[in-house]
Design a protein around this motif. Structure first.
Motif, PDB file in Angstrom:
ATOM      1  N   ILE A  48    -104.295 -37.642 -16.393  1.00  0.00           N
ATOM      2  CA  ILE A  48    -103.302 -37.987 -17.418  1.00  0.00           C
ATOM      3  C   ILE A  48    -102.133 -38.737 -16.783  1.00  0.00           C
ATOM      4  O   ILE A  48    -101.682 -39.767 -17.299  1.00  0.00           O
ATOM      5  N   GLY A  49    -101.644 -38.236 -15.662  1.00  0.00           N
ATOM      6  CA  GLY A  49    -100.531 -38.898 -14.982  1.00  0.00           C
ATOM      7  C   GLY A  49    -100.880 -40.307 -14.546  1.00  0.00           C
ATOM      8  O   GLY A  49    -100.074 -41.238 -14.706  1.00  0.00           O
ATOM      9  N   THR A  50    -102.081 -40.483 -14.015  1.00  0.00           N
ATOM     10  CA  THR A  50    -102.513 -41.812 -13.579  1.00  0.00           C
ATOM     11  C   THR A  50    -102.616 -42.763 -14.762  1.00  0.00           C
ATOM     12  O   THR A  50    -102.166 -43.913 -14.696  1.00  0.00           O
ATOM     13  N   GLY A  82    -102.023 -47.050 -16.901  1.00  0.00           N
ATOM     14  CA  GLY A  82    -102.691 -47.533 -18.109  1.00  0.00           C
ATOM     15  C   GLY A  82    -104.203 -47.643 -17.953  1.00  0.00           C
ATOM     16  O   GLY A  82    -104.906 -48.014 -18.887  1.00  0.00           O
ATOM     17  N   HIS A  83    -104.700 -47.311 -16.775  1.00  0.00           N
ATOM     18  CA  HIS A  83    -106.149 -47.375 -16.543  1.00  0.00           C
ATOM     19  C   HIS A  83    -106.505 -46.532 -15.330  1.00  0.00           C
ATOM     20  O   HIS A  83    -105.644 -46.082 -14.588  1.00  0.00           O
ATOM     21  N   LYS A 141    -105.504 -29.003 -12.771  1.00  0.00           N
ATOM     22  CA  LYS A 141    -104.936 -29.914 -11.775  1.00  0.00           C
ATOM     23  C   LYS A 141    -105.540 -31.308 -11.913  1.00  0.00           C
ATOM     24  O   LYS A 141    -104.824 -32.310 -11.929  1.00  0.00           O
ATOM     25  N   TYR A 142    -106.873 -31.384 -12.043  1.00  0.00           N
ATOM     26  CA  TYR A 142    -107.534 -32.681 -12.145  1.00  0.00           C
ATOM     27  C   TYR A 142    -107.218 -33.373 -13.465  1.00  0.00           C
ATOM     28  O   TYR A 142    -106.984 -34.588 -13.499  1.00  0.00           O
ATOM     29  N   ILE A 143    -107.160 -32.620 -14.564  1.00  0.00           N
ATOM     30  CA  ILE A 143    -106.810 -33.223 -15.854  1.00  0.00           C
ATOM     31  C   ILE A 143    -105.381 -33.751 -15.808  1.00  0.00           C
ATOM     32  O   ILE A 143    -105.103 -34.864 -16.267  1.00  0.00           O
TER      33      ILE A 143
END
Length: 89
Positions: free
Chosen positions: A57-59, A64-65, A51-53
């Motif tokens: 990745i989505g963010t 882009g950061h 969930k955290y990964i």
């Protein structure tokens, strides 16, 4: 003379036929008695990590950061880590 190897679960002696140095080993009886709650807890931890990964990745893909941290260099590694643990991306 070989050092006597013992089960880490019950302490019963184990024949050292197929063991490698420092290997964590349990006997067949203890192996068949693995605590289902432990397995459930490990699955819960794995799901939380996924969930955290996925969130990171989505963010990164959206912004882009992460805050003030440029993340182009870490995105491929996060995607590989997620794939390795069975993620959907």
């Amino acid at each position: 003379m070989m050092k006597q190897t013992r089960c880490y679960g019950c302490g019963k002696p184990i024949e050292p036929e197929w063991l490698t140095e420092g290997e964590f080993i349990i006997c067949d009886e203890c192996y068949s008695d693995i605590d289902k709650l432990l397995v459930e807890k490990l699955q819960e931890q794995l799901n939380t990590a996924k969930k955290y990964i996925e969130h990171v990745i989505g963010t990164i893909k959206h912004d882009g950061h992460l805050g003030t941290i440029q993340t182009d260099w870490i995105l491929p590694d996060l995607e590989k880590a997620l794939a390795a643990i069975g993620g959907d991306r």
